[in-house]
Design a protein around this motif. Sequence first.
Motif, PDB file in Angstrom:
ATOM      1  N   ASP A  15       0.818  -1.221   0.000  1.00  0.00           N
ATOM      2  CA  ASP A  15       0.000   0.000   0.000  1.00  0.00           C
ATOM      3  C   ASP A  15       0.852   1.272   0.000  1.00  0.00           C
ATOM      4  OD1 ASP A  15      -2.145  -1.652   0.096  1.00  0.00           O
ATOM      5  OD2 ASP A  15      -2.598  -1.343   2.217  1.00  0.00           O
ATOM      6  N   GLY A  16       2.175   1.123   0.075  1.00  0.00           N
ATOM      7  CA  GLY A  16       3.042   2.290   0.102  1.00  0.00           C
ATOM      8  C   GLY A  16       3.006   3.044   1.425  1.00  0.00           C
ATOM      9  N   GLU A  17       2.548   2.376   2.480  1.00  0.00           N
ATOM     10  CA  GLU A  17       2.486   2.989   3.812  1.00  0.00           C
ATOM     11  C   GLU A  17       3.898   3.299   4.328  1.00  0.00           C
ATOM     12  OE1 GLU A  17       0.691   1.197   7.690  1.00  0.00           O
ATOM     13  OE2 GLU A  17      -0.576   0.594   5.996  1.00  0.00           O
ATOM     14  N   PHE A  18       4.824   2.413   4.005  1.00  0.00           N
ATOM     15  CA  PHE A  18       6.243   2.613   4.343  1.00  0.00           C
ATOM     16  C   PHE A  18       7.062   1.863   3.308  1.00  0.00           C
ATOM     17  CE2 PHE A  18       4.100  -0.382   7.243  1.00  0.00           C
ATOM     18  CZ  PHE A  18       4.625  -1.585   6.775  1.00  0.00           C
ATOM     19  N   SER A  19       8.357   2.210   3.228  1.00  0.00           N
ATOM     20  CA  SER A  19       9.231   1.514   2.276  1.00  0.00           C
ATOM     21  C   SER A  19      10.005   0.423   3.011  1.00  0.00           C
ATOM     22  CB  SER A  19      10.215   2.515   1.665  1.00  0.00           C
ATOM     23  OG  SER A  19      11.111   2.961   2.676  1.00  0.00           O
TER      24      SER A  19
END
Lengths: 484, 95
Positions: A15-19
């Motif tokens: 979800d691209g919440e963190f890398s």
Amino acid sequence: MHNKTIAELAQGLADGEFSSVELTQHFLQRIDELDSQYNSFITVTHEQALAEAKAADEIRAAGNAGKLTGIPMAHKDIFCTNGVLTTCGSKMLSNFTAPYDATVISNFKKAGMVSLGKTNMDEFAMGSSNETSYYGPSKNPWDLNAVPGGSSGGSAAAVAARLAPAATGTDTGGSIRQPAAFCGITGLKPTYGRVSRWGMIAYASSLDQGGPMARTAEDCALLLNEMAGFDPKDSTSLKKAVPDYTADLSKPLNGLRIGLPKEYFGEGLSAEMGETIMAAVKEFEKLGATVQEISLPNTMLAIPAYYVIAPAEASSNLSRYDGVRFGHRCEEPVNLEDLYKRSRGEGFGKEVQRRILVGTYALSEGYYDAYYRKAQRIRRLIQQDFLNAFNEVDLIMGPTAPTPAFDLGSNTEDPVQMYMEDVYTLAVNLAGLPGISVPAGLINNRPVGLQILAGHFQEAQLLNAAHQFQSATSWHQLAPGAGQ
Amino acid sequence: MALERSDVEKVAHLARLQIEENDIPEYTRNLTSILDLVNQMQEVDTGDIEPLAHPLDATQRLRHDEVTESNQREHFQQNAPATEAGLFLVPKVIE
């Protein structure tokens, strides 16, 4: 972030919440801040981890990410890791940089996973408490006076303390399941031959098996999907298709037949432990399973058979450490025999020396039939007990260990006393069966593990039962105080 | 069955393992108690039971006789305690 499961972290990455770089930095920072208490890592590979995380983020940006791409994990220091110190918890290998990756390691690399470093362990995997490590004992995050179990104690402590979302372990007589139980995490020992042993430093070759250690059964299923499979480089690896271990997780347990071996609930088991395990079994009944008593009559013979087979195979495997090609070498040897003897005497700790001596004795001229052959015959009796039981039931349940984690230093005087700790786990390796330990309660704030066993190659069934139990209970969500 | 100090010394020699003089009494006691434990096996009649070597009774696989490994001598010898001209060095064996 550190309280999320792998399944949740994978979602967060997708979800691209963190890398992956952020995630990896977070765990590296936790290791740097907290691991001085637990001593769960022998080597932390900061730079390599961040490089792998960056590569994983690039793969994701290009749209090529797999399910586990960018998830960090730790590896027991028994797996060879190319270019990284690989000690097996021993002075003998304290200067050994592995020149190649174990198959398990390359499988996880192919999946895009990030390695945080190498975890502490009993020397050459010989121990049930992590106290035989040349690098000092790892501590149990639930209680720093308690052992984390062994031999994969560092892996269990790191996962319990939320220093890594998961770790690899190896299990020769309980070395994944018992530390998982002691540290309140989930640990799976697969069927012998399911996971490649290539590049996994050998202890007892007919018993050793690698497997995943994580917080949930679902995470273990995700990891086993990457770990398992035929490997032409391991001559005992089995050619059998790998199913998707997550496919059956949600299957209802209606009609599942559970057997409770009467030998696992008898003498030596405290009332409190018995009650805790029976409460867990009740949960399975609520989920639709039926429970019956079964018998594994040769249970007690597993200890003597194991303590012949394992040391005999160890004495043979460890003969490769000769001070010539790699590993510790003594100073100024006067001749070749002196080189061998002093290099090995200095390089191996006491428990390893004891097992080499026992194994050498059992294999020496005139004793082979009385010890090794005899133990192999008993091994078949033990396996037959299980195969008979699996005609009547689908799964077998009981405690993973007779007690919760014991205190550091309490079991080190008498090796035989320590060996008895493994009574419920050893037989499973002798029979080559898969087994899982799942958190099932607390006694005096120390975790209790429920062991579930299934027939050969029935890992999916084990994981299904464990996942359903974890969907109905919350023991696996408890974190040790220091980790919150 | 009680082991003697000389039994432990003999086994240690067979294993090419130098053990500390002070540790011999402890090892003798440990090995005696481990052997007492494993001797429980002798009470069981295992007459015609086939020994089990591989849990799934698999036998050794054969492969085609093909070269699969490349020469990585320098790479592997980086871990060696002493080498010279691509050889592993040991103390003089033949006088």
